[in-house]
Scaffold this active site. Structure first.
Site, PDB file in Angstrom:
ATOM      1  N   LYS A  12       0.816  -1.215   0.000  1.00 33.70           N
ATOM      2  CA  LYS A  12       0.000   0.000   0.000  1.00 33.70           C
ATOM      3  C   LYS A  12       0.859   1.279   0.000  1.00 33.70           C
ATOM      4  O   LYS A  12       2.067   1.221   0.256  1.00 33.70           O
ATOM      5  CB  LYS A  12      -0.918  -0.030   1.232  1.00 33.70           C
ATOM      6  CG  LYS A  12      -1.985  -1.130   1.190  1.00 33.70           C
ATOM      7  CD  LYS A  12      -2.895  -1.035   2.427  1.00 33.70           C
ATOM      8  CE  LYS A  12      -4.020  -2.043   2.395  1.00 33.70           C
ATOM      9  NZ  LYS A  12      -4.921  -1.876   3.582  1.00 33.70           N
ATOM     10  N   TYR A  52     -12.673  -1.987  -3.472  1.00 34.34           N
ATOM     11  CA  TYR A  52     -13.119  -2.149  -2.080  1.00 34.34           C
ATOM     12  C   TYR A  52     -14.640  -2.119  -1.951  1.00 34.34           C
ATOM     13  O   TYR A  52     -15.157  -1.827  -0.877  1.00 34.34           O
ATOM     14  CB  TYR A  52     -12.495  -1.061  -1.204  1.00 34.34           C
ATOM     15  CG  TYR A  52     -11.118  -1.379  -0.670  1.00 34.34           C
ATOM     16  CD1 TYR A  52     -10.860  -2.585  -0.007  1.00 34.34           C
ATOM     17  CD2 TYR A  52     -10.068  -0.453  -0.770  1.00 34.34           C
ATOM     18  CE1 TYR A  52      -9.598  -2.871   0.514  1.00 34.34           C
ATOM     19  CE2 TYR A  52      -8.805  -0.735  -0.246  1.00 34.34           C
ATOM     20  CZ  TYR A  52      -8.587  -1.946   0.399  1.00 34.34           C
ATOM     21  OH  TYR A  52      -7.353  -2.227   0.936  1.00 34.34           O
ATOM     22  N   PHE A  60     -15.498   3.819   7.169  1.00 38.21           N
ATOM     23  CA  PHE A  60     -14.157   4.190   6.714  1.00 38.21           C
ATOM     24  C   PHE A  60     -13.960   4.057   5.194  1.00 38.21           C
ATOM     25  O   PHE A  60     -12.865   4.274   4.685  1.00 38.21           O
ATOM     26  CB  PHE A  60     -13.095   3.349   7.453  1.00 38.21           C
ATOM     27  CG  PHE A  60     -13.277   1.848   7.339  1.00 38.21           C
ATOM     28  CD1 PHE A  60     -12.811   1.150   6.231  1.00 38.21           C
ATOM     29  CD2 PHE A  60     -13.922   1.138   8.341  1.00 38.21           C
ATOM     30  CE1 PHE A  60     -12.982  -0.225   6.122  1.00 38.21           C
ATOM     31  CE2 PHE A  60     -14.094  -0.246   8.244  1.00 38.21           C
ATOM     32  CZ  PHE A  60     -13.613  -0.925   7.116  1.00 38.21           C
ATOM     33  N   THR A  94      -5.390  -6.919  10.908  1.00 42.54           N
ATOM     34  CA  THR A  94      -5.696  -5.653  10.231  1.00 42.54           C
ATOM     35  C   THR A  94      -5.113  -4.458  10.996  1.00 42.54           C
ATOM     36  O   THR A  94      -4.532  -3.553  10.396  1.00 42.54           O
ATOM     37  CB  THR A  94      -7.227  -5.489  10.101  1.00 42.54           C
ATOM     38  OG1 THR A  94      -7.750  -6.643   9.443  1.00 42.54           O
ATOM     39  CG2 THR A  94      -7.583  -4.236   9.323  1.00 42.54           C
ATOM     40  N   ARG A 105       2.621  -6.492   9.049  1.00 36.21           N
ATOM     41  CA  ARG A 105       1.924  -5.336   9.634  1.00 36.21           C
ATOM     42  C   ARG A 105       2.515  -4.936  10.981  1.00 36.21           C
ATOM     43  O   ARG A 105       2.546  -3.752  11.326  1.00 36.21           O
ATOM     44  CB  ARG A 105       0.427  -5.634   9.730  1.00 36.21           C
ATOM     45  CG  ARG A 105      -0.250  -5.518   8.352  1.00 36.21           C
ATOM     46  CD  ARG A 105      -1.646  -6.049   8.355  1.00 36.21           C
ATOM     47  NE  ARG A 105      -2.408  -5.604   7.182  1.00 36.21           N
ATOM     48  CZ  ARG A 105      -3.608  -6.085   6.857  1.00 36.21           C
ATOM     49  NH1 ARG A 105      -4.182  -7.017   7.599  1.00 36.21           N
ATOM     50  NH2 ARG A 105      -4.227  -5.624   5.788  1.00 36.21           N
ATOM     51  N   ASN A 115      -1.800   0.231   6.999  1.00 38.56           N
ATOM     52  CA  ASN A 115      -1.277  -1.043   7.499  1.00 38.56           C
ATOM     53  C   ASN A 115      -0.426  -1.785   6.472  1.00 38.56           C
ATOM     54  O   ASN A 115      -0.246  -2.997   6.546  1.00 38.56           O
ATOM     55  CB  ASN A 115      -2.408  -1.901   8.067  1.00 38.56           C
ATOM     56  CG  ASN A 115      -3.482  -2.189   7.032  1.00 38.56           C
ATOM     57  OD1 ASN A 115      -3.314  -1.890   5.853  1.00 38.56           O
ATOM     58  ND2 ASN A 115      -4.574  -2.785   7.468  1.00 38.56           N
ATOM     59  N   HIS A 118      -2.150  -5.399   1.628  1.00 35.05           N
ATOM     60  CA  HIS A 118      -3.459  -6.034   1.436  1.00 35.05           C
ATOM     61  C   HIS A 118      -3.226  -7.476   1.010  1.00 35.05           C
ATOM     62  O   HIS A 118      -2.276  -7.757   0.289  1.00 35.05           O
ATOM     63  CB  HIS A 118      -4.238  -5.319   0.314  1.00 35.05           C
ATOM     64  CG  HIS A 118      -5.435  -6.118  -0.152  1.00 35.05           C
ATOM     65  ND1 HIS A 118      -6.661  -6.026   0.469  1.00 35.05           N
ATOM     66  CD2 HIS A 118      -5.578  -7.056  -1.132  1.00 35.05           C
ATOM     67  CE1 HIS A 118      -7.503  -6.871  -0.121  1.00 35.05           C
ATOM     68  NE2 HIS A 118      -6.858  -7.501  -1.098  1.00 35.05           N
ATOM     69  N   GLU A 129      -9.870 -10.471  -7.394  1.00 30.65           N
ATOM     70  CA  GLU A 129      -8.872  -9.409  -7.214  1.00 30.65           C
ATOM     71  C   GLU A 129      -7.704  -9.546  -8.197  1.00 30.65           C
ATOM     72  O   GLU A 129      -7.181  -8.534  -8.679  1.00 30.65           O
ATOM     73  CB  GLU A 129      -8.368  -9.424  -5.768  1.00 30.65           C
ATOM     74  CG  GLU A 129      -9.456  -9.011  -4.779  1.00 30.65           C
ATOM     75  CD  GLU A 129      -9.015  -9.021  -3.319  1.00 30.65           C
ATOM     76  OE1 GLU A 129      -9.830  -8.646  -2.461  1.00 30.65           O
ATOM     77  OE2 GLU A 129      -7.858  -9.397  -3.035  1.00 30.65           O
TER      78      GLU A 129
END
Ligand code: IDP
Ligand code: MG
Length: 136
Positions: A12, A52, A60, A94, A105, A115, A118, A129
């Site tokens: 990320k 998402y 969120f 998470t 993480r 974090n 993914h 995905e």
């Protein structure tokens, strides 16, 4: 019986921004994953919203989509025996605060939203995905 799987991994924006992508890829390789495909890209917010979509009712969701599209990411197809679960275990919880020692993480995550990685959560979602980022 062998169960070689493929899963989608994303490094990320918070991790790419800190130049952690090389180290994180090395962790996957040293844990027996093969990086089958890999692209460094930046996506539009509209694409993050599609990716998402399962979270669209969450409070969120908007911040999450803004964040995922805020900078470059590295998307990878990882392959290994039971890759989906193995990747979830290697990533950790998470919320980095709850993640076990030696998980990605725990090592690199900054907060529940930033974090660092993914990973797909099921065979069905792994296929969806992977196709999202790599379908010809
Ligand atoms: P996962 O990434 O461990 O599968 P999910 O529940 O699928 O976790 O959530 C997707 C992403 O949304 C998380 O990785 C995290 O970045 C963000 N997220 C999840 N829960 C929260 C929250 O309570 N506040 C802010 N962001 C969250
Ligand atoms: Mg998830």
């Amino acid at each position: 019986m062998s169960n070689i799987e493929r899963t989608l991994s994303i490094i990320k924006p918070d991790a790419v921004e800190r130049s952690l992508d090389g180290q994180i890829k090395q962790i996957f390789l040293s844990n027996g994953f093969t990086i089958v495909q890999e692209r460094k890209i930046q996506i539009e917010k509209s694409e993050a919203e599609k990716f998402y979509k399962v979270h669209e009712t969450k409070p969120f969701y908007n911040d999450l989509c803004t964040y995922l599209s805020s900078g470059p990411i590295v998307v990878m197809v990882l392959e290994k025996e039971n890759a989906i679960l193995a990747n979830r275990e290697l990533m950790g919880s998470t919320n980095p605060k709850d993640a076990k020692e030696n998980t990605i993480r725990k090592k690199f995550g900054l907060s529940i939203d930033k974090n660092s990685v993914h990973g797909s959560d099921s065979p069905e979602n792994a296929k969806i995905e992977i196709d999202f980022f790599f379908k010809a």
